[in-house]
Design an enzyme around this catalytic site. Sequence first.
Site, PDB file in Angstrom:
ATOM      1  N   HIS A  17       0.844  -1.190   0.000  1.00  0.00           N
ATOM      2  CA  HIS A  17       0.000   0.000   0.000  1.00  0.00           C
ATOM      3  C   HIS A  17       0.882   1.244   0.000  1.00  0.00           C
ATOM      4  O   HIS A  17       2.080   1.172   0.289  1.00  0.00           O
ATOM      5  CB  HIS A  17      -0.928  -0.011   1.211  1.00  0.00           C
ATOM      6  CG  HIS A  17      -2.099  -0.919   1.030  1.00  0.00           C
ATOM      7  ND1 HIS A  17      -2.854  -1.380   2.080  1.00  0.00           N
ATOM      8  CD2 HIS A  17      -2.663  -1.441  -0.084  1.00  0.00           C
ATOM      9  CE1 HIS A  17      -3.833  -2.139   1.618  1.00  0.00           C
ATOM     10  NE2 HIS A  17      -3.732  -2.195   0.313  1.00  0.00           N
ATOM     11  N   GLY A  64      -3.673  -1.994  -7.494  1.00  0.00           N
ATOM     12  CA  GLY A  64      -4.556  -2.717  -6.577  1.00  0.00           C
ATOM     13  C   GLY A  64      -6.004  -2.269  -6.625  1.00  0.00           C
ATOM     14  O   GLY A  64      -6.907  -3.081  -6.831  1.00  0.00           O
ATOM     15  N   ASP A  69      -5.233  -6.407  -7.208  1.00  0.00           N
ATOM     16  CA  ASP A  69      -5.346  -7.377  -6.111  1.00  0.00           C
ATOM     17  C   ASP A  69      -6.138  -8.591  -6.570  1.00  0.00           C
ATOM     18  O   ASP A  69      -5.786  -9.735  -6.269  1.00  0.00           O
ATOM     19  CB  ASP A  69      -6.036  -6.745  -4.893  1.00  0.00           C
ATOM     20  CG  ASP A  69      -5.226  -5.636  -4.238  1.00  0.00           C
ATOM     21  OD1 ASP A  69      -4.004  -5.585  -4.450  1.00  0.00           O
ATOM     22  OD2 ASP A  69      -5.827  -4.834  -3.512  1.00  0.00           O
ATOM     23  N   ASP A  89      -1.414  -1.442   4.866  1.00  0.00           N
ATOM     24  CA  ASP A  89      -1.431  -0.431   5.911  1.00  0.00           C
ATOM     25  C   ASP A  89      -2.706  -0.585   6.743  1.00  0.00           C
ATOM     26  O   ASP A  89      -3.788  -0.196   6.299  1.00  0.00           O
ATOM     27  CB  ASP A  89      -1.369   0.958   5.287  1.00  0.00           C
ATOM     28  CG  ASP A  89      -1.236   2.057   6.315  1.00  0.00           C
ATOM     29  OD1 ASP A  89      -1.354   1.767   7.523  1.00  0.00           O
ATOM     30  OD2 ASP A  89      -1.013   3.210   5.915  1.00  0.00           O
ATOM     31  N   HIS A  96     -10.807  -0.033  -1.604  1.00  0.00           N
ATOM     32  CA  HIS A  96     -10.860  -1.390  -2.176  1.00  0.00           C
ATOM     33  C   HIS A  96     -10.646  -2.459  -1.094  1.00  0.00           C
ATOM     34  O   HIS A  96     -10.197  -3.557  -1.392  1.00  0.00           O
ATOM     35  CB  HIS A  96      -9.854  -1.526  -3.322  1.00  0.00           C
ATOM     36  CG  HIS A  96      -8.419  -1.429  -2.900  1.00  0.00           C
ATOM     37  ND1 HIS A  96      -7.858  -0.299  -2.385  1.00  0.00           N
ATOM     38  CD2 HIS A  96      -7.432  -2.357  -2.930  1.00  0.00           C
ATOM     39  CE1 HIS A  96      -6.585  -0.524  -2.106  1.00  0.00           C
ATOM     40  NE2 HIS A  96      -6.301  -1.763  -2.422  1.00  0.00           N
ATOM     41  N   ASP A  99     -11.499  -6.057  -1.745  1.00  0.00           N
ATOM     42  CA  ASP A  99     -10.525  -6.757  -2.592  1.00  0.00           C
ATOM     43  C   ASP A  99      -9.334  -7.234  -1.766  1.00  0.00           C
ATOM     44  O   ASP A  99      -8.805  -8.328  -1.988  1.00  0.00           O
ATOM     45  CB  ASP A  99     -10.019  -5.843  -3.717  1.00  0.00           C
ATOM     46  CG  ASP A  99     -11.110  -5.430  -4.676  1.00  0.00           C
ATOM     47  OD1 ASP A  99     -12.145  -6.114  -4.741  1.00  0.00           O
ATOM     48  OD2 ASP A  99     -10.925  -4.406  -5.366  1.00  0.00           O
ATOM     49  N   ARG A 105      -7.929 -13.824   1.891  1.00  0.00           N
ATOM     50  CA  ARG A 105      -8.734 -15.038   2.073  1.00  0.00           C
ATOM     51  C   ARG A 105      -8.279 -16.132   1.107  1.00  0.00           C
ATOM     52  O   ARG A 105      -8.064 -17.271   1.507  1.00  0.00           O
ATOM     53  CB  ARG A 105     -10.216 -14.740   1.859  1.00  0.00           C
ATOM     54  CG  ARG A 105     -11.120 -15.942   2.062  1.00  0.00           C
ATOM     55  CD  ARG A 105     -12.598 -15.643   1.806  1.00  0.00           C
ATOM     56  NE  ARG A 105     -13.062 -14.478   2.551  1.00  0.00           N
ATOM     57  CZ  ARG A 105     -13.394 -13.304   1.999  1.00  0.00           C
ATOM     58  NH1 ARG A 105     -13.356 -13.143   0.693  1.00  0.00           N
ATOM     59  NH2 ARG A 105     -13.791 -12.299   2.748  1.00  0.00           N
TER      60      ARG A 105
END
Length: 144
Positions: A17, A64, A69, A89, A96, A99, A105
Site C-alpha cells: 500500500h 490494486g 489485487d 497499511d 478497495h 478486494d 482469504r
Amino acid sequence: MDDALPAHGRRIALIAHDNKKQDMLEWARSNQPLLARHELFATATTGRLLIDQLGLPVTCFRSGPLGGDQQIGARIAEGEIDMLVFLWDPLEPHPHDPDVKALLRVAVVCNIPVACNRSTADYLISSPLLAEAPAALPAVATVG
C-alpha cells in the site's frame, strides 16, 4: 513426478500500500540477491518501483484498487503464485478493502505463505523451505 524446483524459483507476488511502498523498497533492496532467483509479480505501482529502483524483473498487474489485487488473487487460486508479500497499511482506510480481504482469504484457502510485515517477509525469504519443491496440496473443496 519431478519434485525439482523450477528454474525460475518460486513465483512471488509483491504488493505494498502507498504508506508501505518505502518499506517494500527497503526490504526488496536488502533481499535483492534472493529475490533475483525467483519469478516476481506485483501490482502496478509496486512493480514499477522495484523495476525502476532495483532493476528487478517484475511482471506487473493493474494497480490494486483498479483490479490488481483481484488479478493476483486469481493467480493464487489457479496455483500460479507460491508466496505473497503484502505490506498493507492497517491504519488507513482503503476504498478497495473488500478486494484486500478477498486476496488474503484466497491466499489462506490456497495455503500459500503470506507475509504482511517486513519481519515475516524476512522469515519467509530466508527459509530453507523456499528452495524445496512445493508440496502437493489437496484439492480445495468447493461449496455448492
